[in-house]
Motif scaffolding. Structure first.
Motif, PDB file in Angstrom:
ATOM      1  N   UNK A   1       0.843  -1.190   0.000  1.00 39.14           N
ATOM      2  CA  UNK A   1       0.000   0.000   0.000  1.00 39.14           C
ATOM      3  C   UNK A   1       0.881   1.243   0.000  1.00 39.14           C
ATOM      4  N   UNK A   2       0.481   2.242  -0.781  1.00 39.81           N
ATOM      5  CA  UNK A   2       1.218   3.505  -0.806  1.00 39.81           C
ATOM      6  C   UNK A   2       0.696   4.407   0.296  1.00 39.81           C
ATOM      7  N   UNK A   3       1.584   5.251   0.802  1.00 39.29           N
ATOM      8  CA  UNK A   3       1.195   6.207   1.830  1.00 39.29           C
ATOM      9  C   UNK A   3       1.337   7.612   1.262  1.00 39.29           C
ATOM     10  N   UNK A   4       0.222   8.302   1.161  1.00 34.44           N
ATOM     11  CA  UNK A   4       0.202   9.681   0.674  1.00 34.44           C
ATOM     12  C   UNK A   4       0.284  10.626   1.859  1.00 34.44           C
ATOM     13  N   UNK A   5       0.820  11.806   1.609  1.00 31.61           N
ATOM     14  CA  UNK A   5       0.942  12.773   2.697  1.00 31.61           C
ATOM     15  C   UNK A   5      -0.428  13.259   3.166  1.00 31.61           C
ATOM     16  N   UNK A   6      -1.363  13.405   2.223  1.00 29.22           N
ATOM     17  CA  UNK A   6      -2.709  13.842   2.599  1.00 29.22           C
ATOM     18  C   UNK A   6      -3.722  13.320   1.582  1.00 29.22           C
ATOM     19  N   UNK A   7      -4.975  13.609   1.852  1.00 28.76           N
ATOM     20  CA  UNK A   7      -6.073  13.094   1.033  1.00 28.76           C
ATOM     21  C   UNK A   7      -5.982  13.595  -0.410  1.00 28.76           C
ATOM     22  N   UNK A   8      -5.603  14.830  -0.590  1.00 24.18           N
ATOM     23  CA  UNK A   8      -5.523  15.370  -1.947  1.00 24.18           C
ATOM     24  C   UNK A   8      -4.437  14.688  -2.759  1.00 24.18           C
ATOM     25  N   UNK A   9      -3.298  14.384  -2.135  1.00 26.70           N
ATOM     26  CA  UNK A   9      -2.249  13.646  -2.845  1.00 26.70           C
ATOM     27  C   UNK A   9      -2.740  12.240  -3.188  1.00 26.70           C
ATOM     28  N   UNK A  10      -3.426  11.586  -2.266  1.00 24.11           N
ATOM     29  CA  UNK A  10      -3.955  10.239  -2.528  1.00 24.11           C
ATOM     30  C   UNK A  10      -4.911  10.259  -3.715  1.00 24.11           C
ATOM     31  N   UNK A  11      -5.784  11.237  -3.755  1.00 23.81           N
ATOM     32  CA  UNK A  11      -6.742  11.326  -4.866  1.00 23.81           C
ATOM     33  C   UNK A  11      -6.026  11.633  -6.180  1.00 23.81           C
ATOM     34  N   UNK A  12      -4.956  12.408  -6.127  1.00 22.48           N
ATOM     35  CA  UNK A  12      -4.218  12.716  -7.360  1.00 22.48           C
ATOM     36  C   UNK A  12      -3.530  11.474  -7.911  1.00 22.48           C
ATOM     37  N   UNK A  13      -3.154  10.549  -7.049  1.00 17.38           N
ATOM     38  CA  UNK A  13      -2.547   9.298  -7.511  1.00 17.38           C
ATOM     39  C   UNK A  13      -3.584   8.403  -8.178  1.00 17.38           C
ATOM     40  N   UNK A  14      -4.822   8.527  -7.777  1.00 19.93           N
ATOM     41  CA  UNK A  14      -5.888   7.663  -8.303  1.00 19.93           C
ATOM     42  C   UNK A  14      -6.518   8.251  -9.555  1.00 19.93           C
ATOM     43  N   UNK A  15      -6.718   9.535  -9.600  1.00 20.03           N
ATOM     44  CA  UNK A  15      -7.456  10.155 -10.691  1.00 20.03           C
ATOM     45  C   UNK A  15      -6.887   9.892 -12.076  1.00 20.03           C
ATOM     46  N   UNK A  16      -5.568   9.914 -12.293  1.00 19.67           N
ATOM     47  CA  UNK A  16      -5.097   9.644 -13.650  1.00 19.67           C
ATOM     48  C   UNK A  16      -5.540   8.270 -14.167  1.00 19.67           C
ATOM     49  N   UNK A  17      -5.554   7.251 -13.282  1.00 17.02           N
ATOM     50  CA  UNK A  17      -5.995   5.917 -13.711  1.00 17.02           C
ATOM     51  C   UNK A  17      -7.488   5.897 -13.974  1.00 17.02           C
ATOM     52  N   UNK A  18      -8.265   6.586 -13.144  1.00 14.65           N
ATOM     53  CA  UNK A  18      -9.715   6.630 -13.381  1.00 14.65           C
ATOM     54  C   UNK A  18     -10.011   7.296 -14.705  1.00 14.65           C
ATOM     55  N   UNK A  19      -9.284   8.388 -15.016  1.00 17.66           N
ATOM     56  CA  UNK A  19      -9.489   9.072 -16.283  1.00 17.66           C
ATOM     57  C   UNK A  19      -9.084   8.192 -17.455  1.00 17.66           C
TER      58      UNK A  19
END
Length: 127
Positions: free
Chosen positions: A103-121
């Motif tokens: 599992x990856x650890x993001x510094x905050x929620x916005x960073x976590x969402x930025x890691x996911x959004x490119x794949x969703x797009x």
């Protein structure tokens, strides 16, 4: 949001991503609530789950064990799992016990969402 038990698990969805908020102490009871909420979100078809540890001060061994079950459930559902807002002590514990291999650890929620959004797009444009 789960409402059974003494303290409900706070959760919200952003697109196909569920964001679940851990309590101040991740032990057997709170861990089981988080695990149940994660499994419910995965069964609902969420492609990613972010567990936000912003309020978590301590994680005990049973909490870690339950998180391993959450990692397994996410892997079996082919969903991404990201932890965020993890304090230094818990991040060290997760690394020492090998959770960070899964599992990856993001510094905050916005960073976590930025890691996911490119794949969703990418998946949205691929269909």
């Amino acid at each position: 949001m789960e409402t059974t038990g003494a303290t409900p698990v706070q959760a919200r969805c952003v697109g196909d991503t569920a964001i679940i908020y851990a309590s101040d102490y991740l032990n057997k009871l709170s861990g089981e609530r988080i695990e149940r909420e994660c499994k419910n979100q995965l069964e609902a078809g969420r492609q990613a789950v972010v567990i936000n540890f912003r309020d978590t001060e301590l994680v005990n061994s049973i909490g870690v064990s339950i998180l391993m079950g959450v990692i397994d459930a996410a892997e079996q559902s082919h969903a991404r799992l990201i932890f965020c807002d993890v304090n230094t002590q818990s991040a060290s514990l997760f690394k020492m016990l090998g959770l960070t291999k899964h599992v990856r650890i993001a510094s905050d929620e916005s960073e976590a969402l930025s890691w996911i959004e490119p794949q969703n797009n990418a998946s949205a444009t691929a269909t």
